[in-house]
Design a protein around this motif. Structure first.
Motif, short mmCIF file in Angstrom:
data_model
loop_
_atom_site.label_atom_id
_atom_site.label_comp_id
_atom_site.label_asym_id
_atom_site.label_seq_id
_atom_site.Cartn_x
_atom_site.Cartn_y
_atom_site.Cartn_z
N ALA A 100 0.23 -1.31 -4.63
CA ALA A 100 0.98 -0.12 -4.21
C ALA A 100 0.24 1.14 -4.65
N GLU A 101 -0.32 1.12 -5.84
CA GLU A 101 -1.06 2.28 -6.33
C GLU A 101 -2.31 2.53 -5.49
N VAL A 102 -3.04 1.47 -5.19
CA VAL A 102 -4.25 1.61 -4.36
C VAL A 102 -3.86 2.08 -2.95
N SER A 103 -2.77 1.57 -2.42
CA SER A 103 -2.31 2.01 -1.09
C SER A 103 -1.97 3.49 -1.09
N SER A 104 -1.37 3.96 -2.16
CA SER A 104 -1.06 5.39 -2.29
C SER A 104 -2.34 6.21 -2.31
N HIS A 105 -3.32 5.77 -3.04
CA HIS A 105 -4.61 6.46 -3.08
C HIS A 105 -5.26 6.47 -1.70
N ARG A 107 -3.76 6.37 1.20
CA ARG A 107 -3.05 7.33 2.06
C ARG A 107 -3.54 8.76 1.79
N ALA A 108 -3.77 9.09 0.53
CA ALA A 108 -4.27 10.42 0.18
C ALA A 108 -5.67 10.64 0.76
N ILE A 109 -6.52 9.63 0.68
CA ILE A 109 -7.86 9.71 1.25
C ILE A 109 -7.78 9.86 2.76
N ASP A 110 -6.92 9.07 3.41
CA ASP A 110 -6.75 9.17 4.86
C ASP A 110 -6.28 10.57 5.26
#
Length: 124
Positions: A100-105, A107-110
């Motif tokens: 979940a943390e990596v997915s959040s990161h 999304r920020a990069i995207d």
């Protein structure tokens, strides 16, 4: 049944021979690896499947002490499945939090990529 040398097992698993020896020496294997009459290790299909499991547990951040504990429980046989399940469920929860943390990161990069794409190619 497959019987691979340590070099062949290393190539097949993507690990080094040193790591394979470490797994055995540190109690991470289910049993001692068989030896040829020459004394060289011979890895079976079961060994390779177990090594793959250990590799996955380690790749997802399971501490060596927990992998060692899990291996010991499996070696002990039937009757401790609840403890094995508890160990794996706790690890799964950790992996889900990390995911979940990596997915959040991501999304920020995207989001940043989308901003730059809009700037670099307006109207595209």
């Amino acid at each position: 049944m497959t019987s691979l040398s340590i070099a062949e097992a290393a190539e097949q698993t993507g690990l080094t021979a040193h790591t394979l020896r470490y797994y055995e020496r540190d109690g991470l294997m289910l049993r001692s690896v068989e030896r040829a009459s020459s004394g060289h290790r011979r890895y079976t299909d079961d060994d390779l499947r177990w090594i793959q499991m250990v590799t996955r547990l380690r790749a997802t951040g399971m501490p060596i002490r927990d992998v060692r504990r899990y291996a010991a429980l499996v070696r002990d046989g039937e009757g401790n499945e609840a403890e094995r399940l508890e160990l794996l469920l706790a690890h799964r929860e950790l992996v889900e939090r990390q995911l979940a943390e990596v997915s959040s990161h991501l999304r920020a990069i995207d989001h940043k990529i989308a901003l730059y794409e809009h700037t670099v190619a307006p109207g595209a």
